[in-house]
Design a protein around this motif. Sequence first.
Motif, PDB file in Angstrom:
ATOM      1  N   ASN A 144       0.130   7.039 -10.267  1.00 16.56           N
ATOM      2  CA  ASN A 144      -0.822   7.766  -9.608  1.00 16.56           C
ATOM      3  C   ASN A 144      -2.367   7.365  -9.923  1.00 16.56           C
ATOM      4  N   THR A 145      -2.576   5.816 -10.140  1.00 20.63           N
ATOM      5  CA  THR A 145      -3.861   5.467  -9.972  1.00 20.63           C
ATOM      6  C   THR A 145      -3.982   4.421  -9.287  1.00 20.63           C
ATOM      7  N   PHE A 146      -4.999   4.511  -8.234  1.00 18.19           N
ATOM      8  CA  PHE A 146      -4.811   3.688  -6.871  1.00 18.19           C
ATOM      9  C   PHE A 146      -6.261   2.823  -6.824  1.00 18.19           C
ATOM     10  N   LEU A 147      -6.227   1.762  -6.190  1.00 13.15           N
ATOM     11  CA  LEU A 147      -7.372   1.072  -5.902  1.00 13.15           C
ATOM     12  C   LEU A 147      -7.218   1.732  -4.085  1.00 13.15           C
ATOM     13  N   ILE A 148      -8.126   2.592  -3.833  1.00  9.07           N
ATOM     14  CA  ILE A 148      -8.110   3.189  -2.493  1.00  9.07           C
ATOM     15  C   ILE A 148      -8.970   2.356  -1.530  1.00  9.07           C
ATOM     16  N   PHE A 149      -8.541   2.130  -0.603  1.00 11.35           N
ATOM     17  CA  PHE A 149      -9.394   1.770   0.768  1.00 11.35           C
ATOM     18  C   PHE A 149      -9.403   2.398   1.830  1.00 11.35           C
ATOM     19  N   GLU A 150      -8.643   3.550   1.972  1.00  9.15           N
ATOM     20  CA  GLU A 150      -8.787   4.313   3.286  1.00  9.15           C
ATOM     21  C   GLU A 150      -8.571   5.793   2.886  1.00  9.15           C
ATOM     22  N   GLU A 151      -9.332   6.709   3.198  1.00  8.87           N
ATOM     23  CA  GLU A 151      -9.617   8.103   3.065  1.00  8.87           C
ATOM     24  C   GLU A 151      -9.386   8.605   4.328  1.00  8.87           C
ATOM     25  N   ASN A 152      -8.377   9.794   4.432  1.00  9.26           N
ATOM     26  CA  ASN A 152      -8.559  10.494   5.736  1.00  9.26           C
ATOM     27  C   ASN A 152      -8.381   9.540   6.885  1.00  9.26           C
ATOM     28  N   GLY A 153      -7.472   8.610   6.983  1.00  7.38           N
ATOM     29  CA  GLY A 153      -7.337   7.920   8.064  1.00  7.38           C
ATOM     30  C   GLY A 153      -8.245   6.733   8.497  1.00  7.38           C
ATOM     31  N   LYS A 154      -9.257   6.702   7.612  1.00 11.06           N
ATOM     32  CA  LYS A 154     -10.487   5.679   7.876  1.00 11.06           C
ATOM     33  C   LYS A 154     -10.843   4.902   6.916  1.00 11.06           C
ATOM     34  N   PRO A 155     -11.245   3.514   6.949  1.00 11.59           N
ATOM     35  CA  PRO A 155     -11.788   2.730   5.891  1.00 11.59           C
ATOM     36  C   PRO A 155     -12.784   3.450   5.211  1.00 11.59           C
ATOM     37  N   ILE A 156     -12.815   3.361   3.698  1.00 13.23           N
ATOM     38  CA  ILE A 156     -14.002   3.842   2.934  1.00 13.23           C
ATOM     39  C   ILE A 156     -15.263   3.276   3.456  1.00 13.23           C
ATOM     40  N   ASP A 157     -16.303   3.739   3.649  1.00 17.74           N
ATOM     41  CA  ASP A 157     -17.710   3.329   3.797  1.00 17.74           C
ATOM     42  C   ASP A 157     -18.741   3.715   2.960  1.00 17.74           C
ATOM     43  N   LYS A 158     -18.886   5.177   2.852  1.00 20.28           N
ATOM     44  CA  LYS A 158     -19.947   5.514   2.152  1.00 20.28           C
ATOM     45  C   LYS A 158     -19.781   5.455   0.550  1.00 20.28           C
ATOM     46  N   ASP A 159     -18.683   5.221   0.090  1.00 15.95           N
ATOM     47  CA  ASP A 159     -18.486   5.150  -1.257  1.00 15.95           C
ATOM     48  C   ASP A 159     -18.139   3.444  -1.560  1.00 15.95           C
ATOM     49  N   GLY A 160     -18.514   2.565  -0.756  1.00 18.39           N
ATOM     50  CA  GLY A 160     -18.097   1.296  -1.050  1.00 18.39           C
ATOM     51  C   GLY A 160     -16.842   0.808  -0.257  1.00 18.39           C
ATOM     52  N   ALA A 186       0.845  -0.926  -0.016  1.00 20.25           N
ATOM     53  CA  ALA A 186      -0.030   0.194  -0.018  1.00 20.25           C
ATOM     54  C   ALA A 186       0.761   1.238  -0.051  1.00 20.25           C
ATOM     55  N   VAL A 187       0.354   2.271  -0.415  1.00 26.05           N
ATOM     56  CA  VAL A 187       1.013   3.382  -0.792  1.00 26.05           C
ATOM     57  C   VAL A 187       0.078   4.636  -0.137  1.00 26.05           C
ATOM     58  N   LYS A 214     -14.918  16.824  -3.208  1.00 24.67           N
ATOM     59  CA  LYS A 214     -14.258  16.041  -2.164  1.00 24.67           C
ATOM     60  C   LYS A 214     -12.668  16.583  -2.013  1.00 24.67           C
ATOM     61  N   THR A 215     -12.245  16.529  -0.940  1.00 23.70           N
ATOM     62  CA  THR A 215     -10.752  16.987  -0.603  1.00 23.70           C
ATOM     63  C   THR A 215     -10.485  15.615   0.319  1.00 23.70           C
ATOM     64  N   LEU A 216      -9.309  15.016  -0.212  1.00 20.73           N
ATOM     65  CA  LEU A 216      -8.516  13.845   0.585  1.00 20.73           C
ATOM     66  C   LEU A 216      -7.400  14.729   1.263  1.00 20.73           C
ATOM     67  N   LYS A 217      -7.204  14.665   2.514  1.00 25.74           N
ATOM     68  CA  LYS A 217      -6.026  14.943   3.166  1.00 25.74           C
ATOM     69  C   LYS A 217      -5.185  13.729   3.001  1.00 25.74           C
ATOM     70  N   THR A 218      -5.523  12.737   2.974  1.00 23.65           N
ATOM     71  CA  THR A 218      -4.554  11.452   3.044  1.00 23.65           C
ATOM     72  C   THR A 218      -5.410  10.336   2.328  1.00 23.65           C
ATOM     73  N   TYR A 219      -4.876   9.581   1.690  1.00 22.77           N
ATOM     74  CA  TYR A 219      -5.616   8.378   1.008  1.00 22.77           C
ATOM     75  C   TYR A 219      -4.584   7.375   1.090  1.00 22.77           C
ATOM     76  N   LYS A 220      -5.006   5.857   1.197  1.00 24.27           N
ATOM     77  CA  LYS A 220      -4.136   4.731   1.308  1.00 24.27           C
ATOM     78  C   LYS A 220      -4.620   3.730   0.266  1.00 24.27           C
ATOM     79  N   GLY A 221      -4.014   3.349  -0.695  1.00 24.68           N
ATOM     80  CA  GLY A 221      -4.159   2.395  -1.589  1.00 24.68           C
ATOM     81  C   GLY A 221      -3.121   1.711  -2.411  1.00 24.68           C
TER      82      GLY A 221
END
Length: 188
Positions: free
Chosen positions: A133-149, A59-60, A76-83
């Motif tokens: 720069n193309t990611f499968l993201i699973f975390e946004e702003n330090g939390k698991p993604i929930d409302k977008d799947g 993960a990056v 939407k603004t992403l302060k951080t994201y992990k994917g």
Amino acid sequence: MKKVNLSSTQLFIAILALLFTAAPAMAKTKNDVSEIVSVTGLVEKPFTITPLSVKTMHAVERENSAIVCGSGETRKTLKTYKGVLLRDILDSAKVVMSNPHQRGEFAVLVRSTDNYNVLFSYNELYYGSAGDNTFLIFEENGKPIDKDGFFVVFCSNDKLTGPRHVKWVNNIEVIKVDAGIPAVNCKK
């Protein structure tokens, strides 16, 4: 059966009430959200990615990106994201390509449960800046993604990032475009 006479105002209010009560039912439900992403198509090793298995992948984490729609509006603004880089996922699946000279005919189709699908060319993922720069993201702003799947695909270096921002991802498919279609000659 008893006949009911409604005034036009009463009928209008009844229709509005019906629409407002039906709208939440038409929204995404837990059943529409896939908990897995299938990696399929022209690959040697098809596999699935789950919220648990993605954490074992390389993960990056990145900072400061925005989802900007076609109109230029920031959604939407992403302060951080992990994917995981989409290219790394393809490397794990091992794309089947018998003739490397045909790589320009290969593409990666990212599918979602709401049928908002996006296509990336193989060449841009492996030889262009989109690949880094193309990611499968699973975390946004330090939390698991929930409302977008559970998973979102996002290309952070697009000029407008919204059109290739795919929520509710459930499939990454490697395809080959039919190159047998003759080119259109614009000269008359």
